[in-house]
Design an enzyme around this catalytic site. Structure first.
Site, short mmCIF file in Angstrom:
data_model
loop_
_atom_site.label_atom_id
_atom_site.label_comp_id
_atom_site.label_asym_id
_atom_site.label_seq_id
_atom_site.Cartn_x
_atom_site.Cartn_y
_atom_site.Cartn_z
N LEU A 80 -27.05 70.28 14.26
CA LEU A 80 -26.89 70.31 12.61
C LEU A 80 -25.79 71.09 12.44
O LEU A 80 -25.58 72.14 12.82
CB LEU A 80 -28.32 71.04 12.20
N GLU B 231 -25.54 79.82 17.82
CA GLU B 231 -24.99 79.59 19.01
C GLU B 231 -24.24 78.10 19.21
O GLU B 231 -23.64 77.92 20.00
CB GLU B 231 -25.71 79.82 20.37
N HIS C 126 -29.49 76.83 9.55
CA HIS C 126 -29.26 78.24 8.93
C HIS C 126 -30.76 78.92 8.85
O HIS C 126 -30.69 80.10 8.92
CB HIS C 126 -28.67 78.05 7.64
N SER D 297 -23.12 71.54 8.60
CA SER D 297 -22.83 71.51 7.23
C SER D 297 -21.58 70.27 7.15
O SER D 297 -21.73 69.35 6.18
CB SER D 297 -22.20 72.57 6.63
N ARG D 298 -20.97 70.15 8.22
CA ARG D 298 -20.03 69.15 7.97
C ARG D 298 -20.56 67.66 8.46
O ARG D 298 -19.79 66.66 8.36
CB ARG D 298 -18.61 69.20 9.07
#
Length: 284
Positions: free
Chosen positions: A186, A150, A37, A188-189
């Site tokens: 990478l 992407e 992010h 978040s999950r």
């Protein structure tokens, strides 16, 4: 950095920036931020004088059996990361600010031909929820440019198509996937992965890379390459939803004139559903 929670506050701030001739970038997120992010924020800073990051866990894009309630909400940590990254405004609205009619949203945005394939086949309605909330964010923020990772390639293509079809005055930019040293994208999950599962997860990148190498060598047995990728994931202990080769421009089956191919996959590992892709530009 300002933390804003209402549509009126964000619109007033952007109005002031635009009146001063400043270009505004938006980075839409669901929070629980990581280095991927932050790379989007850095790209936004290269393209605009002002950067807004939205943190909103969007209920419309979660199915009834998915992890909306459990999705990590880490606003304080997110704010610290964004402040250090040079974000100007963190827009973190409550659900009722985005969906004021008791959470109802009678008007939905559907990108036909793209929303029901690949991930959309396994997550019915997901991309309608994504397209709807992004259209709302574009109307709220009125950014000049919006940055999307992407890694979520199908999402990127859908948002780009929606923006073109609705003639929204927003430049939609894709930013490269950020990876761990072992190739895992990478996400978040990834935090859902146990230690043993984390050891297995890089098999996704290896399978994609093997497919790209076959394509690069001139192999055009698309079905055979897809089957080999599926088997590699299954043998590693993942449960693939799909492993597909598509035209990178529109996610349709490759055609003789395709200039770029993308290999995409989604696979389940423990509690996590992991997605990734690699692209190959064709020569000649």
């Amino acid at each position: 950095m300002q933390l804003l929670a209402t549509v009126a506050q964000v619109r007033e701030r952007v109005r002031t920036w635009h009146a001063g001739g400043e270009r505004v970038a938006l980075v839409p997120t669901m929070g629980n931020l990581h280095e991927g992010h932050i790379s989007l924020v850095e790209e936004a800073r290269r393209r605009a004088q002002r950067v807004i990051v939205s943190v909103f866990v969007n209920p419309l894009q979660f199915g009834p059996s998915e992890d909306f309630a459990a999705y990590p909400r880490t606003l304080d940590d997110d704010a610290g990361l964004l402040r250090r990254a040079g974000c100007d405004v963190l827009f973190a609205p409550p659900v009722e600010e985005i969906y004021p009619d008791r959470g109802a949203q009678p008007t939905m945005v559907t990108v036909r031909g793209l929303s029901g394939i690949l991930c959309g086949q396994f997550r019915p309605g997901h991309f309608d929820g994504v397209a709807t909330v992004v259209a709302k964010l574009f109307n709220i923020v009125a950014p000049d440019v919006a940055i999307f990772g992407e890694k979520d390639y199908q999402q990127f293509i859908i948002i780009r198509r929606m923006t073109l079809d609705l003639q929204l005055p927003v430049e939609v930019v894709g930013a490269p996937t950020v990876r761990a040293p072992d190739g895992l994208a990478l996400s978040s999950r990834n935090r859902y992965l146990g230690a043993a599962e984390r050891e297995v997860a890089p098999a996704i990148h290896r399978a994609l890379h093997a497919a790209i190498e076959r394509l690069r060598s001139g192999d055009r047995d698309f079905a055979g390459i897809e089957s080999a990728g599926w088997r590699a994931l299954a043998q590693a202990g993942l449960r693939p939803d799909y492993f597909a080769i598509r035209d990178a421009a529109d996610l349709q089956a490759p055609r003789p004139g395709s200039a770029e191919l993308v290999v995409l996959t989604a696979a389940r590992l423990g509690r996590s559903r992991l997605i990734d892709n690699l692209r190959l530009r064709l020569v000649g």
